[in-house]
Motif scaffolding. Structure first.
Motif, PDB file in Angstrom:
ATOM      1  N   LYS A 170       0.855  -1.195   0.000  1.00 22.66           N
ATOM      2  CA  LYS A 170       0.000   0.000   0.000  1.00 22.66           C
ATOM      3  C   LYS A 170       0.885   1.238   0.000  1.00 22.66           C
ATOM      4  N   TYR A 219       0.656   5.628  -1.293  1.00 23.77           N
ATOM      5  CA  TYR A 219      -0.099   6.741  -1.876  1.00 23.77           C
ATOM      6  C   TYR A 219      -1.607   6.480  -1.838  1.00 23.77           C
ATOM      7  N   GLN A 259      -3.079   3.680  -2.416  1.00 20.53           N
ATOM      8  CA  GLN A 259      -3.498   2.683  -3.399  1.00 20.53           C
ATOM      9  C   GLN A 259      -2.524   1.502  -3.350  1.00 20.53           C
ATOM     10  N   VAL A 306       0.291  -0.756  -4.956  1.00 21.51           N
ATOM     11  CA  VAL A 306       1.323  -0.723  -6.001  1.00 21.51           C
ATOM     12  C   VAL A 306       2.132  -2.010  -5.909  1.00 21.51           C
ATOM     13  N   GLN A 321       0.631  13.585  -3.184  1.00 24.10           N
ATOM     14  CA  GLN A 321       0.379  12.147  -3.312  1.00 24.10           C
ATOM     15  C   GLN A 321      -0.741  11.862  -4.306  1.00 24.10           C
ATOM     16  N   ALA A 322      -1.738  12.732  -4.343  1.00 19.27           N
ATOM     17  CA  ALA A 322      -2.839  12.566  -5.301  1.00 19.27           C
ATOM     18  C   ALA A 322      -2.314  12.692  -6.734  1.00 19.27           C
ATOM     19  N   ARG A 362      -0.367   9.543  -7.494  1.00 14.94           N
ATOM     20  CA  ARG A 362      -1.337   8.466  -7.747  1.00 14.94           C
ATOM     21  C   ARG A 362      -1.810   8.496  -9.189  1.00 14.94           C
ATOM     22  N   SER A 363      -2.110   9.709  -9.677  1.00 15.98           N
ATOM     23  CA  SER A 363      -2.611   9.864 -11.047  1.00 15.98           C
ATOM     24  C   SER A 363      -1.583   9.400 -12.080  1.00 15.98           C
ATOM     25  N   LYS A 367      -1.328   5.544 -11.974  1.00 11.00           N
ATOM     26  CA  LYS A 367      -2.511   4.956 -12.628  1.00 11.00           C
ATOM     27  C   LYS A 367      -2.401   5.091 -14.144  1.00 11.00           C
TER      28      LYS A 367
END
Length: 208
Positions: free
Chosen positions: A48, A50, A52, A54, A127-128, A131-132, A135
């Motif tokens: 786990k 950010y 999410q 990975v 962090q958001a 994350r983007s 992804k």
């Protein structure tokens, strides 16, 4: 009597930013190597990060290799000596470059006319953004050509002339470019801290 000076806000911000950027490269590299099948999927385990899940390698040789590289990258970030990192995926048999994952590293300059200290960017926002990007790296499998050949990878670091480069670990090398007539490029998302801005893109070989 000797006194120790408290670190300035700027110094803390620089060190913290370098750690964030270095950590991002670690997870980005792992994500690319997994998604593009450079290493078997069994070599990775889920963690786990950010907010999410990975995938990170369990291959000790690869883990040590990446750690060694990123330790040096972190030193270069602290001195502003590194301007770009590139992860190149290469055909094992033909030694042809198939993909170049490029991360431009820019230093964010504070506004020269500002007398007020700028407010720090919340880590949750950084962090958001990370994350983007991760992804988006995962989603590139929907348009990148399928790689059937066995592959290897190389990491290139573009540094300033003044950079302190350990000669026993880093050597001048070919940029492993893809010929312009056979290259397609896709710009990826970016993220920024108070000190650095990272712009990402992938160039891939397209024979169509």
């Amino acid at each position: 009597m000797a006194t120790s000076q408290a670190p300035t806000r700027q110094a803390i911000t620089l060190k913290g930013s370098c750690s964030l950027v270095t950590e991002f490269f670690k997870y980005a590299a792992n994500t690319i190597l997994f998604q593009r099948g450079v290493y078997p999927s069994d070599d990775f385990h889920m963690v786990k990060k950010y907010g999410q899940t990975v995938l990170v390698t369990q291959d000790l040789a690869l883990e040590n290799y990446l750690d060694r590289i990123l330790k040096q990258v972190n030193k270069w970030l602290l001195t502003g000596a590194v301007t770009q990192l590139v992860l190149v995926i290469i055909s094992k048999d033909s030694r042809t470059s198939l993909e170049r994952w490029v991360f431009d590293i820019n230093v964010v300059e504070p506004p020269s006319d500002s007398t007020e200290p700028s407010s720090q960017k919340p880590e949750s926002e950084i962090q958001a953004e990370i994350r983007s990007i991760l992804k988006q790296i995962v989603s590139t499998v929907t348009f990148l050509p399928i790689i059937d050949d066995p592959t290897v990878f190389n990491i290139l670091a573009y540094t300033k002339d003044s950079a302190d480069v350990p000669a026993d670990e880093w050597v001048d090398t070919d940029p492993l470019a893809i010929e312009a007539s056979k290259s397609q490029q896709v710009k990826l998302r970016s993220f920024s801290t108070d000190v650095h801005r990272i712009e990402a893109m992938v160039a891939y070989r397209y024979e169509g």
